[in-house]
Write a protein that holds these residues in place. Structure first.
Motif, PDB file in Angstrom:
ATOM      1  N   ARG A  85      -1.874  -3.822  -0.931  1.00  0.00           N
ATOM      2  CA  ARG A  85      -2.677  -3.459  -2.108  1.00  0.00           C
ATOM      3  C   ARG A  85      -4.127  -3.946  -1.954  1.00  0.00           C
ATOM      4  O   ARG A  85      -5.061  -3.229  -2.314  1.00  0.00           O
ATOM      5  CB  ARG A  85      -2.047  -4.049  -3.364  1.00  0.00           C
ATOM      6  N   ILE A  89       8.532  -9.939   0.252  1.00  0.00           N
ATOM      7  CA  ILE A  89       8.195  -8.601  -0.248  1.00  0.00           C
ATOM      8  C   ILE A  89       6.884  -8.630  -1.026  1.00  0.00           C
ATOM      9  O   ILE A  89       6.000  -7.780  -0.837  1.00  0.00           O
ATOM     10  CB  ILE A  89       9.340  -8.050  -1.111  1.00  0.00           C
ATOM     11  N   ARG A  90       6.740  -9.622  -1.903  1.00  0.00           N
ATOM     12  CA  ARG A  90       5.514  -9.695  -2.695  1.00  0.00           C
ATOM     13  C   ARG A  90       4.293  -9.971  -1.821  1.00  0.00           C
ATOM     14  O   ARG A  90       3.200  -9.475  -2.093  1.00  0.00           O
ATOM     15  CB  ARG A  90       5.652 -10.798  -3.753  1.00  0.00           C
ATOM     16  N   LEU A  93      11.129  -1.228   1.695  1.00  0.00           N
ATOM     17  CA  LEU A  93      10.216  -1.504   0.589  1.00  0.00           C
ATOM     18  C   LEU A  93       9.673  -0.198   0.024  1.00  0.00           C
ATOM     19  O   LEU A  93       9.393   0.743   0.778  1.00  0.00           O
ATOM     20  CB  LEU A  93       9.029  -2.364   1.054  1.00  0.00           C
ATOM     21  N   LYS A  94       9.498  -0.160  -1.283  1.00  0.00           N
ATOM     22  CA  LYS A  94       8.815   0.937  -1.962  1.00  0.00           C
ATOM     23  C   LYS A  94       7.938   0.339  -3.041  1.00  0.00           C
ATOM     24  O   LYS A  94       8.430  -0.385  -3.916  1.00  0.00           O
ATOM     25  CB  LYS A  94       9.811   1.924  -2.571  1.00  0.00           C
ATOM     26  N   PHE A  95       6.640   0.635  -2.965  1.00  0.00           N
ATOM     27  CA  PHE A  95       5.711   0.045  -3.924  1.00  0.00           C
ATOM     28  C   PHE A  95       4.507   0.965  -4.093  1.00  0.00           C
ATOM     29  O   PHE A  95       4.336   1.942  -3.356  1.00  0.00           O
ATOM     30  CB  PHE A  95       5.274  -1.353  -3.477  1.00  0.00           C
ATOM     31  N   GLN A  96       3.666   0.629  -5.047  1.00  0.00           N
ATOM     32  CA  GLN A  96       2.504   1.442  -5.407  1.00  0.00           C
ATOM     33  C   GLN A  96       1.231   0.618  -5.220  1.00  0.00           C
ATOM     34  O   GLN A  96       1.214  -0.591  -5.424  1.00  0.00           O
ATOM     35  CB  GLN A  96       2.611   1.898  -6.871  1.00  0.00           C
ATOM     36  N   ALA A  97       0.152   1.302  -4.818  1.00  0.00           N
ATOM     37  CA  ALA A  97      -1.163   0.669  -4.686  1.00  0.00           C
ATOM     38  C   ALA A  97      -2.206   1.613  -5.269  1.00  0.00           C
ATOM     39  O   ALA A  97      -1.970   2.824  -5.413  1.00  0.00           O
ATOM     40  CB  ALA A  97      -1.469   0.361  -3.219  1.00  0.00           C
ATOM     41  N   TYR A 136       1.596   5.836  -3.183  1.00  0.00           N
ATOM     42  CA  TYR A 136       2.955   5.321  -3.130  1.00  0.00           C
ATOM     43  C   TYR A 136       3.369   5.145  -1.663  1.00  0.00           C
ATOM     44  O   TYR A 136       3.247   6.077  -0.858  1.00  0.00           O
ATOM     45  CB  TYR A 136       3.908   6.270  -3.846  1.00  0.00           C
ATOM     46  N   GLU A 144       3.438  -6.575  -0.105  1.00  0.00           N
ATOM     47  CA  GLU A 144       2.852  -5.662  -1.082  1.00  0.00           C
ATOM     48  C   GLU A 144       1.437  -6.098  -1.460  1.00  0.00           C
ATOM     49  O   GLU A 144       0.535  -5.266  -1.603  1.00  0.00           O
ATOM     50  CB  GLU A 144       3.734  -5.596  -2.322  1.00  0.00           C
TER      51      GLU A 144
END
Length: 316
Positions: free
Chosen positions: A124, A116-117, A68-72, A81, A120
């Motif tokens: 977040r 995944i959601r 997984l790669k995501f931003q908060a 990141y 994330e």
């Protein structure tokens, strides 16, 4: 007739072939009857009713992973990141669990999107309550929070989140520069404090050493002075004893005791002449000075005799 027999034999063999199903190790097969869940087939050779019992899906209960790669965004509006890895699997091989896995989602892609959601969203939500300066120190807390919040939800889907590993946490370039400056300033501050402490310790130890040296020197000087004083006292005692003895002997021989003092006076002048650093000795040779000197010597002799308890007047 032989042709019919051959065809019948082929049909029977085909039916027998369709009756037995092989399930690979690490997977189970979901059986439906007219579209309704009936049972599951476990690894190995299994029997089923052809054309009635249909294999709806094969489900693996082995461990699976997902990157997984995501931003908060933190509480102080900093972009953070994350790069993480999920490790998950089917909860168990029970019929209810396998049924949830098979029918909760339309397909595997829908399940992965939901998983995944969900991860994330939990990350977040946690990061939004913290400042960016705290995030790097809360890696384990983030993992515990996500697992605690998702375990119950995933169990309802028939899955179990084994682990979540946050491999990397990065910030915007401007934040990275400011953090580097903070770290550098803190290092300089720590270095200055350490240097100050080292200097203080050095000065303190030097002062203690100097104080101890002064104490030792003072004690040695005190002992030396005491010994010198004792030596002078012993010397004077011996001189007094010798002079008193000499005076007694001269008096017993009917000689004038002033002769001793005169002899001591002349010996002293001789000593000055032999060991003195000067080249000239000035003596007052007048009769008044000589008389005054003799009177002083006589009074000294009387003092010595007085200490012994015998004076010339008493003996006469």
């Amino acid at each position: 007739m032989p042709v019919f027999s051959g065809v019948l034999l082929v049909i029977i063999v085909a039916l027998l072939f369709l009756c037995f199903v092989t399930v690979q190790q690490g997977t189970v097969a979901v059986i439906t009857v007219f579209g309704k869940f009936r049972r599951i087939l476990h690894p190995g050779l299994n029997f089923r009713i052809p054309f009635i019992e249909v294999i709806f899906k094969r489900i693996s209960y082995q461990n699976r992973s997902k990157e997984l790669k995501f931003q908060a965004i933190s509480q102080d509006q900093a972009n953070i990141y994350f790069s993480a890895m999920l490790l998950y699997s089917v909860l168990n091989e029970e019929s209810t669990t396998i049924e949830n896995v098979a029918f909760k989602f339309v397909d595997e892609q829908s399940f992965m999107q939901a998983l995944i959601r969900s991860v994330e969203g939990e990350v977040r939500g946690f990061v939004a309550t913290k400042k960016q300066s705290e995030i790097l120190q809360l890696r384990s807390e983030i993992i515990q929070h996500v697992k605690g919040e998702l375990d119950i939800q995933l169990e309802g889907w028939g899955y179990h989140l084994l682990d979540i590993q946050i491999n990397d946490i990065t910030f915007d370039e401007a934040i990275l520069r400011s953090m580097a400056q903070v770290v550098a300033s803190n290092n300089l501050k720590a270095a200055a404090e350490n240097e100050g402490q080292a200097l203080l310790i050095t000065k303190t130890k030097a002062a203690e050493a100097e104080g101890n040296a002064i104490k030792i020197s003072a004690e040695a000087e005190r002992q030396a002075a005491q010994m010198r004083g004792q030596g002078v006292a012993l010397f004077r005692e011996e001189v007094a004893r010798g002079m008193a003895l000499a005076a007694k002997e001269m008096e017993s021989a009917n000689l004038d005791a002033s002769f001793i003092l005169f002899s001591m006076w002349t010996d002293a002048i001789k000593h000055f002449a032999e060991y003195g650093k000067g080249n000239t000795i000035f003596l007052d040779g007048s009769s008044n000075n000589y008389q005054r000197t003799m009177q002083q010597l006589m009074s000294t002799l009387q003092g010595f005799e007085g200490n012994d308890g015998n004076t010339p007047e008493k003996k006469k």
